[in-house]
Design a protein around this motif. Structure first.
Motif, PDB file in Angstrom:
ATOM      1  N   GLY A 241       0.986  -1.067   0.116  1.00 35.87           N
ATOM      2  CA  GLY A 241      -0.341  -0.183   0.131  1.00 35.87           C
ATOM      3  C   GLY A 241       0.821   1.448   0.513  1.00 35.87           C
ATOM      4  O   GLY A 241       0.590   1.979  -0.572  1.00 35.87           O
ATOM      5  N   PHE A 242       1.978   1.087   0.138  1.00 31.87           N
ATOM      6  CA  PHE A 242       2.533   2.617   1.177  1.00 31.87           C
ATOM      7  C   PHE A 242       4.026   2.767  -0.628  1.00 31.87           C
ATOM      8  O   PHE A 242       3.867   4.086  -0.671  1.00 31.87           O
ATOM      9  CB  PHE A 242       3.151   2.488   2.308  1.00 31.87           C
ATOM     10  N   LYS A 243       3.139   2.014  -1.577  1.00 25.97           N
ATOM     11  CA  LYS A 243       4.221   2.296  -2.971  1.00 25.97           C
ATOM     12  C   LYS A 243       3.471   2.636  -3.531  1.00 25.97           C
ATOM     13  O   LYS A 243       3.666   2.446  -5.502  1.00 25.97           O
ATOM     14  CB  LYS A 243       4.621   0.427  -3.061  1.00 25.97           C
ATOM     15  N   VAL A 244       2.006   2.701  -3.816  1.00 17.71           N
ATOM     16  CA  VAL A 244       1.251   3.220  -4.574  1.00 17.71           C
ATOM     17  C   VAL A 244       1.547   5.127  -5.422  1.00 17.71           C
ATOM     18  O   VAL A 244       1.230   4.939  -6.157  1.00 17.71           O
ATOM     19  CB  VAL A 244      -0.395   3.471  -4.307  1.00 17.71           C
ATOM     20  N   GLY A 245       1.776   5.625  -3.643  1.00 17.82           N
ATOM     21  CA  GLY A 245       2.189   6.833  -4.232  1.00 17.82           C
ATOM     22  C   GLY A 245       3.591   6.724  -5.214  1.00 17.82           C
ATOM     23  O   GLY A 245       3.091   7.289  -6.195  1.00 17.82           O
ATOM     24  N   ILE A 246       4.640   6.428  -4.841  1.00 13.87           N
ATOM     25  CA  ILE A 246       5.680   5.818  -5.215  1.00 13.87           C
ATOM     26  C   ILE A 246       5.483   5.626  -6.758  1.00 13.87           C
ATOM     27  O   ILE A 246       6.123   6.321  -8.135  1.00 13.87           O
ATOM     28  CB  ILE A 246       6.959   5.104  -5.062  1.00 13.87           C
ATOM     29  N   THR A 247       4.734   4.802  -7.170  1.00 15.40           N
ATOM     30  CA  THR A 247       4.545   4.139  -8.515  1.00 15.40           C
ATOM     31  C   THR A 247       3.771   5.268  -9.065  1.00 15.40           C
ATOM     32  O   THR A 247       3.250   5.549  -9.993  1.00 15.40           O
ATOM     33  CB  THR A 247       3.475   3.376  -8.043  1.00 15.40           C
ATOM     34  N   LEU A 248       2.310   6.341  -8.618  1.00 16.02           N
ATOM     35  CA  LEU A 248       2.463   7.141  -9.254  1.00 16.02           C
ATOM     36  C   LEU A 248       3.221   8.288  -9.532  1.00 16.02           C
ATOM     37  O   LEU A 248       2.547   9.105 -10.715  1.00 16.02           O
ATOM     38  CB  LEU A 248       0.938   8.325  -8.591  1.00 16.02           C
ATOM     39  N   ARG A 249       3.833   8.811  -8.637  1.00 15.03           N
ATOM     40  CA  ARG A 249       5.242   9.876  -9.237  1.00 15.03           C
ATOM     41  C   ARG A 249       5.914   9.411 -10.310  1.00 15.03           C
ATOM     42  O   ARG A 249       6.084  10.322 -10.943  1.00 15.03           O
ATOM     43  CB  ARG A 249       6.104   9.221  -7.926  1.00 15.03           C
TER      44      ARG A 249
END
Length: 283
Positions: free
Chosen positions: A139-147
């Motif tokens: 879940g915490f990797k979703v942000g870096i994926t969007l970046r």
């Protein structure tokens, strides 16, 4: 060649084989993306943790287009409209992978009046997790994926003629820039031989640290300057086979600086490998 699991009517998700990967967008389509509204397709599960993660991450990290959230039913009626782009979580597997392993991919698609969903122009596709793992693990990797998605779109628009940008391995040309950055690795994302900082530093003599997930999360949220995190996706059971994907992504700029993949075997389990560290440490 990929087989994409695509969203279909009746609120279902099903495997649909395709003869080719989704088409690479034209220069005009890439430029048109900036004028779209990005629609984020949510899962049809009332208590979906993915929905919670993507909602929070979009609010915090998505910057290049206006956005809103829609259902699978909405997607099936709106996907033909070029005024929209879409972020879709799909399940994906590889034709040549006899293990049948399935992965969750984040896809950025452009609306277009085409017959099949897999014919929508694909701006970006990046592995998020191995299908079936607990959502909390990624879940915490979703942000870096969007970046990364946003950095990738910007990179495409700078020179859309480079067809190699369709493939994540394109970013390996930026490996030499790692020498000036801090690399954060989570212990569980490394093969057993590398699960000590001492061994890692024997193979890589630049700034590198083996840390816990909390340190990774903090770096992503704070967009720590000149810092990369390892994003690794792969099944845990080496005897089941499958593929392992390894990416180093900048938390400050969203750029990818390394991409690797390998077939998982009992002798070559999931995780960043010794040979990967040797490769990125050559510069």
């Amino acid at each position: 060649m990929l087989k994409k699991i695509v969203l279909v009517l009746f609120f279902a998700v099903t495997i649909m084989p395709s003869k080719a990967q989704s088409p690479f967008p034209t220069a005009e389509e890439i430029e048109s993306f900036y004028g779209t509204e990005t629609l984020v397709v949510l899962e049809n599960t009332m208590f979906s943790t993915y929905n919670a993660f993507i909602k929070e991450a979009m609010e915090e990290f998505w910057e290049i287009t206006p956005f809103r959230f829609i259902s699978v039913k909405d997607f099936n009626t709106m996907r033909e409209d070029p005024a929209y782009s879409f972020i879709v979580l799909t399940e994906t597997k590889f034709d040549k992978d006899k293990s049948g392993a399935v992965y969750n991919f984040m896809n950025l698609l452009l609306g277009k009046d085409v017959g099949r969903i897999e014919d929508l122009p694909e701006m970006c596709a990046i592995p998020l997790s191995f299908a079936g793992v607990e959502d909390i693990e990624y879940g915490f990797k979703v942000g870096i994926t969007l970046r990364f998605m946003q950095a990738h779109v910007k990179h495409l628009s700078e020179d859309p003629s480079i067809k190699g940008k369709k493939y994540l391995k394109y970013y390996n040309q930026f490996i030499p820039e790692l020498a000036d950055k801090t690399v954060l690795l989570a212990k569980e994302d490394l093969e057993p031989e590398l699960q000590s900082e001492a061994r890692v530093k024997e193979l890589y003599d630049h700034d590198i640290k083996v840390v816990d997930d909390d340190a990774i999360k903090e770096a992503i949220v704070n967009r720590s300057a000149n810092t990369l995190v390892l994003h690794m996706v792969g099944p845990e059971n080496p005897r089941a086979g499958g593929m392992c994907f390894k990416m180093l992504i900048g938390v400050d700029d969203g750029m990818m600086y390394f991409y690797g993949e390998h077939k998982i075997t009992p002798r070559k389990p999931r995780g960043l490998q010794v040979n990967d560290l040797k490769r990125i440490g050559r510069f």
